[in-house]
Design a protein around this motif. Structure first.
Motif, PDB file in Angstrom:
ATOM      1  N   ALA A 239       0.829  -1.209   0.000  1.00  0.00           N
ATOM      2  CA  ALA A 239       0.000   0.000   0.000  1.00  0.00           C
ATOM      3  C   ALA A 239       0.860   1.255   0.000  1.00  0.00           C
ATOM      4  O   ALA A 239       0.420   2.318  -0.441  1.00  0.00           O
ATOM      5  N   ILE A 240       2.096   1.126   0.453  1.00  0.00           N
ATOM      6  CA  ILE A 240       3.003   2.271   0.571  1.00  0.00           C
ATOM      7  C   ILE A 240       4.061   2.264  -0.517  1.00  0.00           C
ATOM      8  O   ILE A 240       4.522   3.320  -0.958  1.00  0.00           O
ATOM      9  N   TYR A 241       4.457   1.066  -0.972  1.00  0.00           N
ATOM     10  CA  TYR A 241       5.577   0.952  -1.916  1.00  0.00           C
ATOM     11  C   TYR A 241       5.164   0.172  -3.166  1.00  0.00           C
ATOM     12  O   TYR A 241       4.368  -0.771  -3.094  1.00  0.00           O
ATOM     13  N   THR A 242       5.755   0.548  -4.278  1.00  0.00           N
ATOM     14  CA  THR A 242       5.473  -0.117  -5.550  1.00  0.00           C
ATOM     15  C   THR A 242       6.503  -1.181  -5.904  1.00  0.00           C
ATOM     16  O   THR A 242       6.374  -1.818  -6.946  1.00  0.00           O
ATOM     17  N   LYS A 243       7.501  -1.388  -5.084  1.00  0.00           N
ATOM     18  CA  LYS A 243       8.621  -2.261  -5.434  1.00  0.00           C
ATOM     19  C   LYS A 243       8.163  -3.703  -5.679  1.00  0.00           C
ATOM     20  O   LYS A 243       7.623  -4.363  -4.798  1.00  0.00           O
ATOM     21  N   THR A 244       8.388  -4.175  -6.892  1.00  0.00           N
ATOM     22  CA  THR A 244       8.219  -5.581  -7.233  1.00  0.00           C
ATOM     23  C   THR A 244       9.509  -6.063  -7.881  1.00  0.00           C
ATOM     24  O   THR A 244      10.166  -5.299  -8.593  1.00  0.00           O
ATOM     25  N   ASP A 245       9.862  -7.305  -7.634  1.00  0.00           N
ATOM     26  CA  ASP A 245      11.129  -7.849  -8.121  1.00  0.00           C
ATOM     27  C   ASP A 245      10.886  -9.040  -9.040  1.00  0.00           C
ATOM     28  O   ASP A 245       9.838  -9.692  -9.002  1.00  0.00           O
ATOM     29  N   VAL A 246      11.896  -9.329  -9.857  1.00  0.00           N
ATOM     30  CA  VAL A 246      11.893 -10.519 -10.702  1.00  0.00           C
ATOM     31  C   VAL A 246      12.586 -11.649  -9.947  1.00  0.00           C
ATOM     32  O   VAL A 246      13.634 -11.442  -9.323  1.00  0.00           O
ATOM     33  N   TYR A 247      12.004 -12.830 -10.001  1.00  0.00           N
ATOM     34  CA  TYR A 247      12.562 -14.014  -9.352  1.00  0.00           C
ATOM     35  C   TYR A 247      12.674 -15.139 -10.377  1.00  0.00           C
ATOM     36  O   TYR A 247      11.876 -15.233 -11.309  1.00  0.00           O
ATOM     37  N   TYR A 248      13.666 -15.994 -10.143  1.00  0.00           N
ATOM     38  CA  TYR A 248      13.897 -17.139 -11.038  1.00  0.00           C
ATOM     39  C   TYR A 248      13.887 -18.425 -10.229  1.00  0.00           C
ATOM     40  O   TYR A 248      14.520 -18.525  -9.172  1.00  0.00           O
ATOM     41  N   VAL A 249      13.143 -19.423 -10.721  1.00  0.00           N
ATOM     42  CA  VAL A 249      13.108 -20.750 -10.106  1.00  0.00           C
ATOM     43  C   VAL A 249      13.617 -21.757 -11.137  1.00  0.00           C
ATOM     44  O   VAL A 249      12.936 -22.039 -12.132  1.00  0.00           O
ATOM     45  N   PRO A 250      14.824 -22.305 -10.961  1.00  0.00           N
ATOM     46  CA  PRO A 250      15.316 -23.316 -11.911  1.00  0.00           C
ATOM     47  C   PRO A 250      14.564 -24.631 -11.729  1.00  0.00           C
ATOM     48  O   PRO A 250      14.373 -25.100 -10.606  1.00  0.00           O
ATOM     49  N   LEU A 251      14.111 -25.200 -12.827  1.00  0.00           N
ATOM     50  CA  LEU A 251      13.394 -26.477 -12.807  1.00  0.00           C
ATOM     51  C   LEU A 251      13.940 -27.346 -13.934  1.00  0.00           C
ATOM     52  O   LEU A 251      14.044 -26.899 -15.077  1.00  0.00           O
ATOM     53  N   LYS A 252      14.256 -28.566 -13.630  1.00  0.00           N
ATOM     54  CA  LYS A 252      14.830 -29.465 -14.635  1.00  0.00           C
ATOM     55  C   LYS A 252      13.765 -30.264 -15.374  1.00  0.00           C
ATOM     56  O   LYS A 252      13.879 -30.527 -16.565  1.00  0.00           O
ATOM     57  N   THR A 253      12.720 -30.682 -14.638  1.00  0.00           N
ATOM     58  CA  THR A 253      11.715 -31.573 -15.235  1.00  0.00           C
ATOM     59  C   THR A 253      10.291 -31.058 -15.085  1.00  0.00           C
ATOM     60  O   THR A 253       9.377 -31.594 -15.708  1.00  0.00           O
ATOM     61  N   PHE A 254      10.075 -30.068 -14.249  1.00  0.00           N
ATOM     62  CA  PHE A 254       8.741 -29.558 -13.891  1.00  0.00           C
ATOM     63  C   PHE A 254       7.904 -30.627 -13.190  1.00  0.00           C
ATOM     64  O   PHE A 254       6.681 -30.535 -13.131  1.00  0.00           O
ATOM     65  N   THR A 255       8.598 -31.634 -12.655  1.00  0.00           N
ATOM     66  CA  THR A 255       7.930 -32.639 -11.826  1.00  0.00           C
ATOM     67  C   THR A 255       8.469 -32.602 -10.393  1.00  0.00           C
ATOM     68  O   THR A 255       8.077 -33.429  -9.565  1.00  0.00           O
ATOM     69  N   GLU A 256       9.383 -31.649 -10.115  1.00  0.00           N
ATOM     70  CA  GLU A 256       9.964 -31.552  -8.778  1.00  0.00           C
ATOM     71  C   GLU A 256       8.868 -31.323  -7.731  1.00  0.00           C
ATOM     72  O   GLU A 256       8.098 -30.374  -7.823  1.00  0.00           O
TER      73      GLU A 256
END
Length: 707
Positions: A239-256
């Motif tokens: 409500a006070i700040y607009t800060k949004t960040d980019v995050y990365y999740v490494p996935l090898k099989t998408f079955t983890e």
């Protein structure tokens, strides 16, 4: 629409088909899109999923079922569908675009509502799928129908963001869920994960994605190697700040079953909003955009690059300058990689149009500012790659006379060919490009201001027409050459007005300095710009009758109408319309996104009270005298309904001819078709009455007057 309109009325606008962007398959031969319509005769909505043949421009209806949504390509012919189920459930289906009307095959039922599907191939027979879904604090899919019945409506809060846009905050937040599906047969796919379904990628974190209230597929992307997404900084109150960040999740099989912890992408002095993360086709790089200031929602987007997701510490900025301002004075929006990953195609606003730009995909090679690519009339919306064998793109665009156009754009030839136009370039609506023009005039300082002009069909330059003076919201926004189903200039023009939609100080698309200049100047430079616009029309545009002028605005435009009402310009108009406008800046802390107020008013209410008082329309209510219609909605948590009621109370107490229209079930926008029709009839009836135009069938018609 199959019947040409003899006059573009509100009924025509609101009942006309509304098309989504067209999304091509991998080979660029077919494109999926949706169409919805509303009938005022049956008081019902219809919805269809269609496929466009890109070679011929012909389209075919695949399904007419409102329960179906989210058509998402799985292969060149197959696509996923989501079907809404009973008691809050949803079904993932697969269908074939070459077999219209065939019964989709069900893959899985989820005990919750999934949406925002994205798919990428992992191998010849396996695909990765990511969706978003409301999620409980424990990390499970949320289904409202499973909650115990409550016997109270009380809501207690100990933190900010009690409510946002049009809903009260709850403990359940959106999250991203992933899975892998393996082909079992030609038309059957099964989840390959050990649990037979989806895995919550954000479980155990404080991260929320997509970011509300309008976050969607643009907030995340997937590749063979993982997931990238945008989320608000959990250590700062949104409500006070607009800060949004980019995050990365490494996935090898998408079955983890247990995903790796999201890795934050850091960008140094750039600490504002992040947006539009997009993987390159190789999956190695990510392009995204980022703002600098963390309490300013309309800061300039900077185009950013992560050259290699294996090294998130290496983040590069396009057109970076030593002073931190950036050499490219545009605001990139949509970002698309070329098929060979050597170029980026980026949309950005420029002087009331959204254009498509082309540039190298690495900052080191982007030494020259990008030039726009020819895309035809109007403004570009969504853009997608076509066949890997070409550098062509499929673009969806619109204009002030055309609601939706699908075009094949050839950047190498700098040309565009229209495949399909929903309104046949305006002819369906009885509109033409000849009605649209623009003017430039001297602003309040040493700068020129731009305004769009729309004339009635059958315009005669020897005649004079009453003026509809439109004031946009934002305030960091702009009137653009694009279609709208809410504030559509053509609706006013076809009543007999010359419509002038000015983009004064604070408007976007004219350089960041021009946008920034409205901060702490709400009733200053923008108001003076509008005065100069009116004076220019009076002295230099002979076909505009400024003695029969009306002014209308919503949001910040509504604030400006209230400000104009208390100042000299207000006496030049026969009538005013204020939609969801701020009555008093002293009450602006009743909003939900406080960062907006803090930035534009120059601080907090207790830290800069004089700044709030300086531009307070309520301080000038002793001058209010022009007839005025107030429109406000009770679900508008951005500008609470009391702002509209206060303005109406002042007008009534002062004996000024006035009327108020309230929608208990609408938010900052009036979007339900039946309500929108009432809105149009009330607004047009009000202004037509004061300038002497026809009010038949409108609120000014005594037979139509219900309150």
């Amino acid at each position: 629409m199959t019947v040409m309109a003899t006059k573009f009325t509100p009924e025509v606008l609101l009942s006309a088909p509304r098309r989504s962007a067209a999304v091509p398959n991998g080979s660029g031969t077919l494109a999926l899109f949706t169409v919805s319509t509303y009938s005022f005769e049956s008081h019902s909505r219809t919805a269809a999923i269609k496929v466009l043949d890109i070679k011929t421009g012909n389209s075919t209806t695949l399904y007419e079922d409102q329960a179906y949504s989210e058509p998402t390509w799985l292969s060149d012919s197959q696509f996923f569908l989501v079907k809404s189920g009973d008691k809050g459930s949803s079904h993932l289906l697969v269908s074939d675009a070459t077999q219209p009307g065939s019964e989709p095959r069900q893959i899985k039922t989820f005990d919750g509502s999934i949406s925002n599907l994205k798919v990428t191939p992992l191998s010849d027979d396996t695909v990765a799928l990511v969706v978003s879904a409301p999620t409980t604090p424990s990390g499970e899919l949320h289904n409202p129908s499973r909650e115990p019945k409550s016997y109270t409506t009380g809501k207690a809060y100990s933190d900010l963001f009690v409510r946002h846009w049009d809903t009260y905050s709850t403990k359940n937040k959106p999250s991203l869920w992933y899975g892998a599906l393996k082909k079992a047969s030609r038309d059957m796919w099964n989840f390959a994960s050990p649990n037979g379904g989806l895995v919550n990628a954000l479980k155990g974190t404080k991260l929320v994605s997509p970011v509300g209230p309008f976050g969607g597929t643009g907030d995340f992307d997937i590749s063979k190697g993982g997931l990238v997404f945008v989320a608000s900084d959990p250590e700062l109150n949104p409500a006070i700040y607009t800060k949004t960040d980019v995050y990365y999740v490494p996935l090898k099989t998408f079955t983890e079953e247990k995903p790796p912890a999201p890795q934050q992408v850091k960008t140094g002095h750039l600490q504002g909003y992040s947006g539009s993360p997009v993987f390159s086709h190789s999956g190695q790089s990510v392009a995204f955009k980022r703002m600098r200031h963390r309490q300013y929602e309309s800061d300039k987007w900077r185009l950013m690059l992560i050259p290699d997701v294996a090294d998130l510490a290496n983040v590069q900025e396009f057109y970076k300058t030593d002073d931190g301002e950036g050499a490219w004075d545009q605001r990139p929006e949509t970002v698309v990689w070329s098929h060979d990953d050597k170029e980026l195609f980026v949309t950005a606003e420029d002087k009331a149009r959204t254009l498509l730009y082309r540039l190298p995909s690495t900052p080191l090679e982007a030494t020259k500012l990008p030039e726009p690519v020819a895309t035809g009339h109007g403004s570009v919306g969504d853009v997608f790659n076509l066949s890997p064998r070409s550098n062509q793109l499929l673009a969806t665009s619109s204009s002030l006379v055309d609601s939706s156009t699908y075009s094949v754009v050839d950047p190498d030839a700098n040309s565009a060919v229209t495949l399909s136009s929903a309104s046949k370039a305006g002819k369906t609506f009885g509109l033409s490009e000849s009605q649209v023009s623009s003017i430039w005039f001297q602003g309040a300082g040493d700068y020129q201001v731009h305004a769009l002009v729309m004339k009635p069909s059958g315009f005669d330059p020897a005649k004079k027409y009453p003026l509809a003076f439109l004031i946009h919201g934002g305030p960091q926004g702009a009137w653009g050459e694009s279609w709208s189903t809410r504030w559509n200039p053509a609706v006013f023009a076809e009543q007999g007005y010359v419509v002038v939609a000015a983009n004064p100080t604070g408007s976007t698309g004219y350089g960041q300095a021009f946008t920034d200049a409205i901060a702490t100047q709400w009733g200053g430079r923008p108001y003076e710009d509008l005065v100069r616009c009116f004076e220019h029309l009076e002295s230099s545009v002979p076909y505009v009758d400024t003695d029969r002028a009306v002014a209308l605005g919503a949001s910040y435009g509504g604030y400006m109408v209230n400000w104009i009402q208390g100042h000299a310009l207000g006496r030049r108009f026969k009538a005013l319309v204020c939609h969801d406008g701020l009555f008093s800046t002293m009450g602006s802390w009743s909003t939900e996104e406080l960062f907006f107020t803090i930035h534009d008013m120059g601080g907090t209410l207790w830290g800069n009270r004089a700044g709030y008082e300086r531009w307070d329309p309520a301080a000038f209510t002793g001058e209010w005298a022009t007839p005025m219609l107030i429109v406000h909605s009770e679900l508008d948590y951005r500008l609470p309904v009391t702002e509209g009621l206060a303005a109406f109370n002042v007008l009534q107490a002062r004996g000024v001819d006035s009327r108020i229209l309230i929608f208990p079930d609408e938010n900052h926008w009036v979007i339900k078709p039946e309500n929108s029709l009432v809105w149009h009839k009330e607004v047009l009836g009000w202004i037509n009455k004061y300038v002497g135009l026809d009010t038949t069938g409108l609120a000014g018609d005594t037979e139509q007057l219900v309150v």
